[in-house]
Design a protein around this motif. Structure first.
Motif, PDB file in Angstrom:
ATOM      1  N   MET A   1      -4.911  59.694  -3.462  1.00  0.00           N
ATOM      2  CA  MET A   1      -4.316  59.984  -5.090  1.00  0.00           C
ATOM      3  C   MET A   1      -4.820  58.835  -5.625  1.00  0.00           C
ATOM      4  SD  MET A   1      -0.734  60.973  -6.321  1.00  0.00           S
ATOM      5  CE  MET A   1      -0.821  62.903  -5.435  1.00  0.00           C
ATOM      6  N   GLU A   2      -5.383  58.873  -6.891  1.00  0.00           N
ATOM      7  CA  GLU A   2      -6.070  57.616  -8.098  1.00  0.00           C
ATOM      8  C   GLU A   2      -4.825  57.554  -8.607  1.00  0.00           C
ATOM      9  OE1 GLU A   2     -10.323  57.043 -10.587  1.00  0.00           O
ATOM     10  OE2 GLU A   2      -9.926  59.320  -9.516  1.00  0.00           O
ATOM     11  N   GLN A   3      -4.592  56.738  -8.761  1.00  0.00           N
ATOM     12  CA  GLN A   3      -3.919  56.667 -10.313  1.00  0.00           C
ATOM     13  C   GLN A   3      -5.074  55.875 -11.351  1.00  0.00           C
ATOM     14  OE1 GLN A   3      -0.760  55.818 -10.303  1.00  0.00           O
ATOM     15  NE2 GLN A   3      -0.385  54.552 -12.913  1.00  0.00           N
ATOM     16  N   ILE A   4      -4.805  56.557 -12.425  1.00  0.00           N
ATOM     17  CA  ILE A   4      -5.665  56.172 -13.673  1.00  0.00           C
ATOM     18  C   ILE A   4      -4.671  56.062 -14.369  1.00  0.00           C
ATOM     19  CG2 ILE A   4      -6.964  57.882 -12.634  1.00  0.00           C
ATOM     20  CD1 ILE A   4      -6.468  60.015 -14.911  1.00  0.00           C
ATOM     21  N   THR A   5      -5.287  55.095 -16.136  1.00  0.00           N
ATOM     22  CA  THR A   5      -4.937  54.976 -17.223  1.00  0.00           C
ATOM     23  C   THR A   5      -5.886  55.499 -18.062  1.00  0.00           C
ATOM     24  OG1 THR A   5      -3.684  52.818 -16.047  1.00  0.00           O
ATOM     25  CG2 THR A   5      -4.262  53.317 -18.700  1.00  0.00           C
ATOM     26  N   HIS A   6      -4.777  56.080 -18.935  1.00  0.00           N
ATOM     27  CA  HIS A   6      -6.107  56.675 -20.115  1.00  0.00           C
ATOM     28  C   HIS A   6      -6.662  55.591 -21.252  1.00  0.00           C
ATOM     29  CE1 HIS A   6      -7.039  59.422 -23.591  1.00  0.00           C
ATOM     30  NE2 HIS A   6      -5.402  59.977 -23.134  1.00  0.00           N
ATOM     31  N   GLU A   7      -8.194  56.871 -21.254  1.00  0.00           N
ATOM     32  CA  GLU A   7      -9.468  55.276 -21.458  1.00  0.00           C
ATOM     33  C   GLU A   7      -9.322  55.590 -22.939  1.00  0.00           C
ATOM     34  OE1 GLU A   7     -12.266  56.378 -18.611  1.00  0.00           O
ATOM     35  OE2 GLU A   7     -11.551  55.559 -17.209  1.00  0.00           O
ATOM     36  N   PHE A   8      -8.963  56.187 -23.531  1.00  0.00           N
ATOM     37  CA  PHE A   8      -9.539  56.379 -25.299  1.00  0.00           C
ATOM     38  C   PHE A   8      -8.551  56.738 -25.635  1.00  0.00           C
ATOM     39  CE2 PHE A   8     -10.293  60.993 -24.471  1.00  0.00           C
ATOM     40  CZ  PHE A   8     -10.716  61.130 -23.174  1.00  0.00           C
ATOM     41  N   SER A   9      -8.550  56.501 -27.161  1.00  0.00           N
ATOM     42  CA  SER A   9      -7.282  56.858 -28.211  1.00  0.00           C
ATOM     43  C   SER A   9      -7.483  58.123 -28.414  1.00  0.00           C
ATOM     44  CB  SER A   9      -8.566  55.726 -29.987  1.00  0.00           C
ATOM     45  OG  SER A   9      -7.782  54.221 -28.589  1.00  0.00           O
ATOM     46  N   PRO A  10      -6.277  58.329 -28.777  1.00  0.00           N
ATOM     47  CA  PRO A  10      -6.135  59.177 -29.474  1.00  0.00           C
ATOM     48  C   PRO A  10      -6.682  59.678 -31.008  1.00  0.00           C
ATOM     49  CG  PRO A  10      -4.169  57.826 -30.346  1.00  0.00           C
ATOM     50  CD  PRO A  10      -4.441  57.309 -29.680  1.00  0.00           C
ATOM     51  N   TYR A  11      -7.297  61.427 -31.308  1.00  0.00           N
ATOM     52  CA  TYR A  11      -8.168  61.373 -32.791  1.00  0.00           C
ATOM     53  C   TYR A  11      -7.097  61.989 -33.441  1.00  0.00           C
ATOM     54  CZ  TYR A  11     -11.570  63.675 -35.787  1.00  0.00           C
ATOM     55  OH  TYR A  11     -11.492  63.345 -36.859  1.00  0.00           O
TER      56      TYR A  11
ATOM     57  N   TRP B   1      -4.438  64.311 -28.355  1.00  0.00           N
ATOM     58  CA  TRP B   1      -4.359  63.268 -27.749  1.00  0.00           C
ATOM     59  C   TRP B   1      -2.894  63.674 -26.315  1.00  0.00           C
ATOM     60  CZ3 TRP B   1      -0.211  58.376 -28.966  1.00  0.00           C
ATOM     61  CH2 TRP B   1      -0.308  57.446 -27.855  1.00  0.00           C
ATOM     62  N   ASP B   2      -2.567  62.669 -25.437  1.00  0.00           N
ATOM     63  CA  ASP B   2      -2.157  63.527 -24.422  1.00  0.00           C
ATOM     64  C   ASP B   2      -0.788  62.325 -24.492  1.00  0.00           C
ATOM     65  OD1 ASP B   2      -4.491  65.129 -22.779  1.00  0.00           O
ATOM     66  OD2 ASP B   2      -5.639  63.376 -23.384  1.00  0.00           O
ATOM     67  N   VAL B   3      -0.456  63.516 -23.213  1.00  0.00           N
ATOM     68  CA  VAL B   3       1.515  62.978 -23.015  1.00  0.00           C
ATOM     69  C   VAL B   3       1.586  61.565 -22.501  1.00  0.00           C
ATOM     70  CG1 VAL B   3       3.496  63.550 -22.291  1.00  0.00           C
ATOM     71  CG2 VAL B   3       1.956  65.189 -23.350  1.00  0.00           C
ATOM     72  N   LEU B   4       0.700  61.655 -21.234  1.00  0.00           N
ATOM     73  CA  LEU B   4       0.501  60.517 -19.836  1.00  0.00           C
ATOM     74  C   LEU B   4      -0.458  59.082 -20.681  1.00  0.00           C
ATOM     75  CD1 LEU B   4       0.919  62.415 -16.887  1.00  0.00           C
ATOM     76  CD2 LEU B   4       2.717  61.589 -18.741  1.00  0.00           C
ATOM     77  N   ALA B   5       0.183  58.153 -20.358  1.00  0.00           N
ATOM     78  CA  ALA B   5      -0.832  56.797 -20.759  1.00  0.00           C
ATOM     79  C   ALA B   5      -1.824  56.927 -19.457  1.00  0.00           C
ATOM     80  CB  ALA B   5      -0.127  55.339 -21.139  1.00  0.00           C
ATOM     81  N   SER B   6      -0.646  56.730 -18.479  1.00  0.00           N
ATOM     82  CA  SER B   6      -1.573  57.054 -16.808  1.00  0.00           C
ATOM     83  C   SER B   6      -0.227  57.809 -15.939  1.00  0.00           C
ATOM     84  CB  SER B   6      -1.248  55.211 -16.324  1.00  0.00           C
ATOM     85  OG  SER B   6       0.510  54.623 -16.751  1.00  0.00           O
ATOM     86  N   CYS B   7      -0.567  58.008 -14.638  1.00  0.00           N
ATOM     87  CA  CYS B   7      -0.128  58.822 -13.685  1.00  0.00           C
ATOM     88  C   CYS B   7      -1.167  58.242 -12.110  1.00  0.00           C
ATOM     89  CB  CYS B   7       0.102  60.291 -14.446  1.00  0.00           C
ATOM     90  SG  CYS B   7      -1.740  61.139 -13.997  1.00  0.00           S
ATOM     91  N   SER B   8      -0.466  58.428 -11.784  1.00  0.00           N
ATOM     92  CA  SER B   8      -1.143  59.396  -9.939  1.00  0.00           C
ATOM     93  C   SER B   8      -1.858  60.453  -9.774  1.00  0.00           C
ATOM     94  CB  SER B   8      -0.256  58.816  -9.146  1.00  0.00           C
ATOM     95  OG  SER B   8      -0.363  57.145  -8.803  1.00  0.00           O
ATOM     96  N   ILE B   9      -3.125  61.032  -9.617  1.00  0.00           N
ATOM     97  CA  ILE B   9      -3.000  62.161  -9.399  1.00  0.00           C
ATOM     98  C   ILE B   9      -4.673  62.283  -9.175  1.00  0.00           C
ATOM     99  CG2 ILE B   9      -5.283  61.823 -11.757  1.00  0.00           C
ATOM    100  CD1 ILE B   9      -4.451  64.557 -12.573  1.00  0.00           C
ATOM    101  N   GLU B  10      -4.532  64.020  -8.274  1.00  0.00           N
ATOM    102  CA  GLU B  10      -5.622  64.520  -7.092  1.00  0.00           C
ATOM    103  C   GLU B  10      -6.500  64.840  -8.722  1.00  0.00           C
ATOM    104  OE1 GLU B  10      -4.876  66.093  -3.258  1.00  0.00           O
ATOM    105  OE2 GLU B  10      -2.941  64.450  -3.008  1.00  0.00           O
ATOM    106  N   GLY B  11      -8.109  64.010  -8.259  1.00  0.00           N
ATOM    107  CA  GLY B  11      -9.125  65.238  -9.476  1.00  0.00           C
ATOM    108  C   GLY B  11      -8.261  64.956 -10.458  1.00  0.00           C
ATOM    109  N   SER B  12      -8.522  66.079 -11.219  1.00  0.00           N
ATOM    110  CA  SER B  12      -7.995  67.013 -12.177  1.00  0.00           C
ATOM    111  C   SER B  12      -7.092  67.568 -12.731  1.00  0.00           C
ATOM    112  CB  SER B  12      -9.062  67.175 -13.370  1.00  0.00           C
ATOM    113  OG  SER B  12     -10.658  66.210 -13.273  1.00  0.00           O
ATOM    114  N   SER B  13      -6.740  67.428 -11.331  1.00  0.00           N
ATOM    115  CA  SER B  13      -5.125  68.870 -11.045  1.00  0.00           C
ATOM    116  C   SER B  13      -3.456  68.450 -11.346  1.00  0.00           C
ATOM    117  CB  SER B  13      -4.869  68.976  -9.368  1.00  0.00           C
ATOM    118  OG  SER B  13      -3.601  69.976  -9.331  1.00  0.00           O
TER     119      SER B  13
END
Length: 160
Positions: free
Chosen positions: A1-11, A74-86
């Motif tokens: 599981m990968e820890q990711i951080t949102h990489e771009f700004s809200p539009y 935009w997205d609800v999450l700023a970061s999370c752990s996730i498998e792929g895009s699931s």
């Protein structure tokens, strides 16, 4: 599981009246640097249909469509752990702070694309924003339960 951080700004801009939220950008969206970037995702087809516009292909065309129709993304999450895009695999969610976006726009309604985005928004964000979210079905290719026609019919409620 990968820890990711949102990489771009809200539009958004000062004239944005509706906010559409996903969970966190998919692998393909992160690669493209903009929302709903997977070529099989039906989000842009749905918007084009309900607004009777050409389907946007470039990020610039997508931004023009959004601006013309007063839509913020935009997205609800700023970061999370996730498998792929699931979305179903999301763990350790950290939500975005919507206060600056809401103060610097004309947001009247908030919609979420998919059940997971809705659940996360209601649990973590609604207590702060006090704006109820309206659940829309996911436009992801993984959501085969909804045809394009069904998505267009349901998404038509965003028309302002």
């Amino acid at each position: 599981m990968e820890q990711i951080t949102h990489e771009f700004s809200p539009y958004y801009n000062i004239d944005s009246k509706i906010l559409i939220l996903g969970t966190i950008p998919s692998i393909q969206s992160r690669k493209n640097g903009f929302y709903y970037g997977h070529p099989q995702n039906r989000f842009w087809k749905v918007l084009a249909c309900i607004y009777q516009e050409d389907i946007p292909n470039t990020v610039q065309e997508k931004k023009c469509l959004l601006k013309k129709h007063h839509i913020a993304l935009w997205d609800v999450l700023a970061s999370c752990s996730i498998e792929g895009s699931s979305d179903q695999s999301i763990c350790n969610p950290v939500c975005n702070d919507f206060s600056f976006l809401l103060k610097n726009s004309s947001i009247e309604k908030i919609y979420t694309t998919g059940q997971k985005a809705y659940q996360l928004y209601q649990k973590y964000c609604y207590p702060k924003t006090k704006i109820e979210a309206i659940l829309l079905p996911s436009t992801s290719p993984a959501n085969a339960a909804f045809s394009l026609d069904q998505l267009v019919r349901i998404y038509s409620q965003i028309l302002i």
